[in-house]
Write an enzyme that holds these catalytic residues in place. Sequence first.
Site, PDB file in Angstrom:
ATOM      1  N   HIS A  93      40.822  31.388  64.848  1.00 46.25           N
ATOM      2  CA  HIS A  93      39.690  29.886  65.852  1.00 46.25           C
ATOM      3  C   HIS A  93      39.008  31.217  67.201  1.00 46.25           C
ATOM      4  O   HIS A  93      39.910  31.453  67.763  1.00 46.25           O
ATOM      5  CB  HIS A  93      40.463  29.217  65.889  1.00 46.25           C
ATOM      6  N   HIS A  95      35.091  31.667  69.656  1.00 45.75           N
ATOM      7  CA  HIS A  95      34.103  31.414  69.833  1.00 45.75           C
ATOM      8  C   HIS A  95      32.805  31.971  69.245  1.00 45.75           C
ATOM      9  O   HIS A  95      32.657  32.027  70.455  1.00 45.75           O
ATOM     10  CB  HIS A  95      34.669  30.692  71.359  1.00 45.75           C
ATOM     11  N   TYR A 120      29.136  38.514  49.770  1.00 47.70           N
ATOM     12  CA  TYR A 120      30.589  38.625  50.389  1.00 47.70           C
ATOM     13  C   TYR A 120      30.583  37.795  51.587  1.00 47.70           C
ATOM     14  O   TYR A 120      32.022  37.096  51.537  1.00 47.70           O
ATOM     15  CB  TYR A 120      30.810  40.214  51.542  1.00 47.70           C
TER      16      TYR A 120
END
Length: 211
Positions: A93, A95, A120
């Site tokens: 995860h 930002h 892709y």
Amino acid sequence: MSEESRLREEICRYGRSIFERGLTFGSSGNISVMLEDGWLMTPTNASLGSLDPARLSKLDLEGRHVGGDKPTKETFLHQGMYRRRSNARAVVHLHSTHSVAVSVLDDIDPEDVIPPLTAYYVMRVGKLPLVPYYRPGDPALGPAVEALADRHRAVLLANHGPVVAGTSLDAAVYATEELEETAKLHLMLQGRRTRPLTPEQVADLRAHFPD
């Protein structure tokens, strides 16, 4: 070197690479990897650029903290992916700037945020849904991610960033990078006529490269 020790080193190596290339910053972002008896997680308030293998958080299979520093407050994002994706062995995860930028656009399709611009992207990310905005650390984010995880290996949190699962840490990182680069392409092409892959081309890729 044990398998757990190897994975600890690998998390730190990828964390440093992600940080040094500007895909995350400060203490943002988190990485987890499954073990036989639980999973490893980057700690809360830790920079991915300076992780210590010995201080990574360790959780048991129920998500209870059993070793290392305190885990990130976003642990439930990872739990949601692991609970619904039996082949998931790692979750990333971030930002990352371009992915977050796409997440705040007003005219995106919440069921498929980025069009299939490249092969892709389809192979590594697939269809990308938008999770509605919740404040960071809100426990409601966990069920929101989990509700989509059985059908999607990646989701985009509104005004926040991507959560990406993979069959290995390599796969999760590569998919996250592919998502960020495709988000950059998508933004670069705003206002221009584009030629995304056709539904037939997407179906062909999914048939040859299943999740």
